[in-house]
Write a protein that holds these residues in place. Structure first.
Motif, PDB file in Angstrom:
ATOM      1  N   ALA A   1      45.414  39.940  26.338  1.00  0.00           N
ATOM      2  CA  ALA A   1      44.109  40.589  26.477  1.00  0.00           C
ATOM      3  C   ALA A   1      43.180  40.224  25.326  1.00  0.00           C
ATOM      4  N   ASN A   2      43.717  40.099  24.119  1.00  0.00           N
ATOM      5  CA  ASN A   2      42.878  39.701  22.986  1.00  0.00           C
ATOM      6  C   ASN A   2      42.445  38.242  23.089  1.00  0.00           C
ATOM      7  N   ALA A   3      43.326  37.380  23.622  1.00  0.00           N
ATOM      8  CA  ALA A   3      42.976  35.966  23.748  1.00  0.00           C
ATOM      9  C   ALA A   3      41.945  35.737  24.837  1.00  0.00           C
ATOM     10  N   ASN A   4      42.002  36.514  25.921  1.00  0.00           N
ATOM     11  CA  ASN A   4      41.044  36.364  27.016  1.00  0.00           C
ATOM     12  C   ASN A   4      40.670  37.753  27.525  1.00  0.00           C
ATOM     13  N   PRO A   5      39.619  38.356  26.953  1.00  0.00           N
ATOM     14  CA  PRO A   5      39.225  39.700  27.392  1.00  0.00           C
ATOM     15  C   PRO A   5      38.778  39.767  28.839  1.00  0.00           C
ATOM     16  N   GLY A   6      38.536  38.635  29.476  1.00  0.00           N
ATOM     17  CA  GLY A   6      38.080  38.640  30.855  1.00  0.00           C
ATOM     18  C   GLY A   6      39.175  38.814  31.883  1.00  0.00           C
ATOM     19  N   LEU A   7      40.447  38.824  31.455  1.00  0.00           N
ATOM     20  CA  LEU A   7      41.544  38.977  32.401  1.00  0.00           C
ATOM     21  C   LEU A   7      41.580  40.396  32.954  1.00  0.00           C
ATOM     22  N   THR A   8      41.807  40.495  34.256  1.00  0.00           N
ATOM     23  CA  THR A   8      41.935  41.806  34.888  1.00  0.00           C
ATOM     24  C   THR A   8      43.352  42.349  34.677  1.00  0.00           C
ATOM     25  N   ARG A   9      43.560  43.592  35.109  1.00  0.00           N
ATOM     26  CA  ARG A   9      44.889  44.182  34.968  1.00  0.00           C
ATOM     27  C   ARG A   9      45.932  43.398  35.747  1.00  0.00           C
ATOM     28  N   LEU A  10      45.575  42.958  36.938  1.00  0.00           N
ATOM     29  CA  LEU A  10      46.523  42.201  37.753  1.00  0.00           C
ATOM     30  C   LEU A  10      46.858  40.868  37.101  1.00  0.00           C
TER      31      LEU A  10
ATOM     32  N   THR B   1      37.562  19.305  42.409  1.00  0.00           N
ATOM     33  CA  THR B   1      37.845  20.712  42.141  1.00  0.00           C
ATOM     34  C   THR B   1      39.143  21.147  42.791  1.00  0.00           C
ATOM     35  N   ASP B   2      39.462  20.605  43.989  1.00  0.00           N
ATOM     36  CA  ASP B   2      40.675  20.994  44.683  1.00  0.00           C
ATOM     37  C   ASP B   2      41.927  20.576  43.918  1.00  0.00           C
ATOM     38  N   ARG B   3      41.788  19.474  43.115  1.00  0.00           N
ATOM     39  CA  ARG B   3      42.965  19.028  42.367  1.00  0.00           C
ATOM     40  C   ARG B   3      43.235  19.900  41.138  1.00  0.00           C
ATOM     41  N   TRP B   4      42.260  20.669  40.722  1.00  0.00           N
ATOM     42  CA  TRP B   4      42.443  21.513  39.538  1.00  0.00           C
ATOM     43  C   TRP B   4      43.230  22.761  39.914  1.00  0.00           C
ATOM     44  N   PRO B   5      44.238  23.177  39.085  1.00  0.00           N
ATOM     45  CA  PRO B   5      45.025  24.371  39.447  1.00  0.00           C
ATOM     46  C   PRO B   5      44.148  25.607  39.547  1.00  0.00           C
ATOM     47  N   LYS B   6      44.469  26.414  40.535  1.00  0.00           N
ATOM     48  CA  LYS B   6      43.714  27.652  40.702  1.00  0.00           C
ATOM     49  C   LYS B   6      43.961  28.578  39.498  1.00  0.00           C
ATOM     50  N   SER B   7      42.986  29.443  39.232  1.00  0.00           N
ATOM     51  CA  SER B   7      43.072  30.300  38.053  1.00  0.00           C
ATOM     52  C   SER B   7      44.222  31.291  38.138  1.00  0.00           C
ATOM     53  N   ASN B   8      44.594  31.677  39.358  1.00  0.00           N
ATOM     54  CA  ASN B   8      45.684  32.648  39.497  1.00  0.00           C
ATOM     55  C   ASN B   8      47.002  31.992  39.902  1.00  0.00           C
ATOM     56  N   ARG B   9      47.070  30.663  39.775  1.00  0.00           N
ATOM     57  CA  ARG B   9      48.276  29.947  40.153  1.00  0.00           C
ATOM     58  C   ARG B   9      49.351  30.082  39.070  1.00  0.00           C
ATOM     59  N   SER B  10      50.598  30.304  39.469  1.00  0.00           N
ATOM     60  CA  SER B  10      51.684  30.459  38.517  1.00  0.00           C
ATOM     61  C   SER B  10      52.010  29.124  37.849  1.00  0.00           C
ATOM     62  N   THR B  11      52.291  29.177  36.563  1.00  0.00           N
ATOM     63  CA  THR B  11      52.673  27.959  35.842  1.00  0.00           C
ATOM     64  C   THR B  11      54.176  27.787  35.762  1.00  0.00           C
ATOM     65  N   ASP B  12      54.936  28.657  36.457  1.00  0.00           N
ATOM     66  CA  ASP B  12      56.393  28.515  36.462  1.00  0.00           C
ATOM     67  C   ASP B  12      56.803  27.247  37.179  1.00  0.00           C
ATOM     68  N   THR B  13      57.778  26.555  36.638  1.00  0.00           N
ATOM     69  CA  THR B  13      58.299  25.366  37.302  1.00  0.00           C
ATOM     70  C   THR B  13      59.074  25.749  38.545  1.00  0.00           C
ATOM     71  N   ALA B  14      58.913  24.984  39.583  1.00  0.00           N
ATOM     72  CA  ALA B  14      59.617  25.270  40.841  1.00  0.00           C
ATOM     73  C   ALA B  14      61.091  24.916  40.691  1.00  0.00           C
ATOM     74  N   TRP B  15      61.974  25.764  41.237  1.00  0.00           N
ATOM     75  CA  TRP B  15      63.407  25.506  41.131  1.00  0.00           C
ATOM     76  C   TRP B  15      63.802  24.533  42.249  1.00  0.00           C
TER      77      TRP B  15
END
Length: 435
Positions: free
Chosen positions: A279-288, A421-435
């Motif tokens: 929250a301190n690094a990015n105050p614009g993040l919502t609760r979700l 723009t479509d190639r750029w990761p969405k802002s809410n996309r998970s950065t977890d590596t796929a198993w």
């Protein structure tokens, strides 16, 4: 409004459950006198021959024989030289000249005026004091004031265990209730003392307390379903001989609660701190968004901590696990036996409580951290976004295909802004590596 009533309820419960009337009398037998001494001489000699024993009979000791001269350093016979047999048998200490040992004086049953001396064990006071000094110095040197507060919290934990939890269980109180109240008392004192009285610490306290209650409920259900009695270890059986009024089944539940507390506060403090830093690094993040980002950190933490719990219990029960190689019963019977099923239930319940602590603490931290925000404040504090045309052109240049027969990328082709723009990761996309 939430933490203060819980703290008051914990203190009141501790006052009601506090043991009174002194320690209960135990049938532990007479106290054997013990005196410190120093080894001055060791004489080894061949052991006398023994008659043959049947094959497969376990050996007792390694057959060491001889005598040891020891100078008594304290007590009524201080300065006297006494002679003892060389220690032998399972767990017997190995002594050399100059070793500091503990002597026991045993009276001869046939002649009370005659006594025999034996070496019980080595003196360990000095090495343990030095180890404690190095331990404390390393913590203070690295953690500074926070490290000093951690040491104070550690001392408070042992004080609560030794003055409330253990005497309360010995006095016949419900071990599960005493363990829950004692763990909550330790949690309040240690977390606020170590991390300060802040909203972040309060979130960790609430997450830990909720996970402790859930762990207690799961432990009660699991031990009842598996019909565990608490007699799964030699220590429990010995305790039942000296103190028959102790509820060993409740003592098993209490051990699960106390053992889970040390790992739970680690996870809850980490999750609360993670949400605060995001929250301190990015105050614009919502609760979700805060919840999702911190949960990804929690998953990585849980993945390593689960292994830590299992290995910690396995290390403490290593002699027990070695029996697997010596037992001729089928593996299914061994795993479902009392002594091993107890360890499996202990590990599984602690892990379930640990997993529940991550979403609970993260959700509370996200709600508390984002409380009081307004849209205007968010938009004002949020960092200004990059100009969209520059971003699109850069992405188009990076993602453009190569021309046939050329090793250099085609710098003349410009992808449409929508394609880049479509190639750029969405802002809410998970950065977890796929198993």
């Amino acid at each position: 409004m939430t933490v203060v009533p819980l703290f008051v309820a914990t203190v009141l419960a501790a006052v009601l459950l506090w043991p009174r009337g002194g320690s209960p009398q135990t049938d532990g037998g007479a106290d054997v006198p013990r005196y410190p001494g120093t080894v001055t001489r060791v004489v080894s000699e061949p052991c006398p021959s023994v008659p043959s024993v049947p094959e497969g009979t376990p050996r007792v000791g390694d057959g060491r024989c001889g005598t040891v001269d020891v100078r008594v350093d304290d007590g009524p016979t201080a300065g006297q030289q006494v002679r003892t047999p060389v220690p032998d048998g399972p767990g017997a200490p190995r002594v050399e000249v100059g070793d500091e040992v503990i002597l026991v004086e045993l009276a001869d049953p046939t002649d009370p005026t005659t006594s025999n001396w034996n070496i019980a064990e080595h003196q360990r006071g000095t090495p343990m004091v030095w180890l404690a000094v190095i331990f404390a110095a390393a913590i203070v040197a690295f953690g500074r004031w926070r490290g000093l507060a951690a040491l104070a919290g550690l001392a408070a934990s042992f004080a609560i265990l030794l003055t409330f939890v253990l005497p309360g269980i010995s006095a016949g109180r419900s071990p599960l209730l005493v363990a829950v109240v004692g763990a909550a008392l330790i949690m309040f004192v240690v977390l606020y003392l170590t991390h300060g009285v802040t909203a972040q610490t309060s979130v960790a306290v609430l997450g830990t307390l909720g996970s402790l209650v859930l762990t207690g409920v799961l432990a009660t259900i699991a031990t009842a379903a598996t019909h565990l009695t608490g007699f799964g270890s030699e220590d429990a059986t010995t305790l039942s001989m000296f103190q028959g009024d102790v509820d060993l089944h409740g003592l098993l539940l209490a051990g699960i609660i106390i053992g889970s507390l040390g790992v739970l506060d680690d996870v809850t403090v980490t999750q609360a701190a993670t949400v605060t830093e995001l929250a301190n690094a990015n105050p614009g993040l919502t609760r979700l968004q805060l919840y999702r980002a911190a949960t990804r950190v929690g998953r990585a933490h849980i993945a390593s901590t689960v292994n830590t719990i299992v290995l910690a219990y396995a290390g403490a029960s290593l002699p027990l696990l070695l029996l697997l190689t010596a037992d001729s019963r089928p593996i299914g019977q061994i795993l479902t036996s009392e002594f091993l099923a107890q360890e499996i239930v202990r590990s599984a319940v602690a892990t379930l409580g640990l997993i529940a602590a991550v979403p609970l603490t993260t959700g509370l931290a996200a709600v508390v951290t984002a409380a009081g925000r307004t849209n205007a404040a968010v938009s004002t504090d949020a960092p200004a976004p990059r100009p969209q045309p520059d971003r699109s052109e850069a992405l188009a240049a990076l993602s453009s295909p190569r021309t046939a027969g050329s090793d250099e990328p085609d710098r003349t082709r410009t992808a449409p802004p929508s394609e880049a723009t479509d190639r750029w990761p969405k802002s809410n996309r998970s950065t977890d590596t796929a198993w």
